[in-house]
Design a protein around this motif. Sequence first.
Motif, mmCIF file in Angstrom:
data_model
loop_
_atom_site.group_PDB
_atom_site.id
_atom_site.type_symbol
_atom_site.label_atom_id
_atom_site.label_comp_id
_atom_site.label_asym_id
_atom_site.label_seq_id
_atom_site.Cartn_x
_atom_site.Cartn_y
_atom_site.Cartn_z
ATOM 1 N N LEU A 147 102.668 5.012 -24.148
ATOM 2 C CA LEU A 147 102.768 5.153 -22.762
ATOM 3 C C LEU A 147 101.611 5.993 -22.562
ATOM 4 O O LEU A 147 101.090 6.315 -22.021
ATOM 5 C CB LEU A 147 104.153 5.348 -22.244
ATOM 6 C CG LEU A 147 105.094 4.384 -22.103
ATOM 7 C CD1 LEU A 147 106.544 5.025 -21.690
ATOM 8 C CD2 LEU A 147 104.309 3.153 -21.288
ATOM 9 N N GLU A 148 101.833 7.116 -23.892
ATOM 10 C CA GLU A 148 100.699 7.922 -23.889
ATOM 11 C C GLU A 148 98.960 8.013 -24.001
ATOM 12 O O GLU A 148 98.400 8.212 -23.002
ATOM 13 C CB GLU A 148 101.227 9.604 -24.671
ATOM 14 C CG GLU A 148 100.507 10.610 -24.365
ATOM 15 C CD GLU A 148 100.471 11.381 -25.870
ATOM 16 O OE1 GLU A 148 100.626 12.494 -25.680
ATOM 17 O OE2 GLU A 148 101.764 11.030 -26.153
ATOM 18 N N GLU A 149 99.422 6.822 -24.737
ATOM 19 C CA GLU A 149 97.941 6.089 -25.166
ATOM 20 C C GLU A 149 97.231 5.775 -23.960
ATOM 21 O O GLU A 149 96.066 5.491 -23.788
ATOM 22 C CB GLU A 149 98.447 5.335 -26.060
ATOM 23 C CG GLU A 149 98.241 5.562 -27.736
ATOM 24 C CD GLU A 149 98.200 4.721 -28.620
ATOM 25 O OE1 GLU A 149 96.578 4.617 -29.168
ATOM 26 O OE2 GLU A 149 98.756 4.203 -29.112
ATOM 27 N N ILE A 150 98.102 4.664 -23.117
ATOM 28 C CA ILE A 150 97.576 3.726 -21.938
ATOM 29 C C ILE A 150 97.758 5.005 -20.568
ATOM 30 O O ILE A 150 97.312 4.212 -19.928
ATOM 31 C CB ILE A 150 98.458 3.005 -21.878
ATOM 32 C CG1 ILE A 150 100.018 2.771 -21.513
ATOM 33 C CG2 ILE A 150 97.799 2.068 -23.260
ATOM 34 C CD1 ILE A 150 100.335 1.052 -21.570
ATOM 35 N N GLY A 151 98.324 6.273 -20.504
ATOM 36 C CA GLY A 151 98.683 6.735 -19.218
ATOM 37 C C GLY A 151 99.009 6.706 -18.532
ATOM 38 O O GLY A 151 99.177 6.831 -17.585
ATOM 39 N N LEU A 152 100.721 5.753 -19.059
ATOM 40 C CA LEU A 152 101.444 5.315 -18.165
ATOM 41 C C LEU A 152 102.592 6.199 -17.963
ATOM 42 O O LEU A 152 103.384 6.020 -17.914
ATOM 43 C CB LEU A 152 101.688 3.693 -18.658
ATOM 44 C CG LEU A 152 100.593 2.834 -17.366
ATOM 45 C CD1 LEU A 152 100.979 1.770 -17.180
ATOM 46 C CD2 LEU A 152 100.364 3.562 -16.275
#
Length: 269
Positions: A147-152
């Motif tokens: 989620l952190e990687e994809i900004g969500l």
Amino acid sequence: MSAHISATEGSVLPPPNLAIELINVRKNFGKTEIIRGANLHITQGQRHALIGPNGAGKSTLFNLISGRFPLDSGDILLNGTSIAGSKPHQINRRGLSRSFQITNIFHRLSVFENVRCALLWSLGYGYSFWHRLNGLKDVNERAEKVLEEIGLQARRNIEAGLLSYAEQRALEIGITIAGGAEVILLDEPTAGMSRSEAEAAVELIRKVTIGKTLLMVEHDMNVIFDLADRVAVLVYGEIIACDTPDAIRSNQQVQQAYLGSAAQSENSV
């Protein structure tokens, strides 16, 4: 594949490690020949774009590589091993994951739950009725990282169906990469996006595919020439060219068959 000669040193170099090899791949639907002897070599760690006019067979080729359609003849190798005849889940477990042209998420599950579902098998959790998901520390920690990687991260508890279209596409990319696959297939990842959304998607794809192999179908020429290391052109079921973006842009055969004036203007096709 045989060894090749270094033009600068004259030395014999080993062949590159190939993530995907298509060898004389053919696919018919009834009497209609869709893929007509396609050949393609994709080196590990490269980002490839597959382009071609509507009806060229791009989605069919994706479905052949990911195991959704069986081959009629030819072979497909993943990291040097044939996957012809393998089921999609078997190919996925061998390190290839794909997204779809139409967003494919669980709309009534939260964003976090969507990513967690994608992680279970890759972390060793099969069908089980005695594991409580909230107690699976490794799964939950990995889901948070995705989620952190994809900004969500800020949207983790929102039902996925309530996300904006661009956020849903970002979530699908997260689901695609969650299992740690080394070969990623993305089918029109920026379709339907505004220019600013597409630019953000390109940056996301670039970030999450570092060190991985990417093959994507895309119609937006700006996205293709910005992101791809190499571009393969599929016309009437055959790969007519595969080269760097600049070389494809200036290739007369490609311009006549597909790009036309887009080769100069870089507008979306």
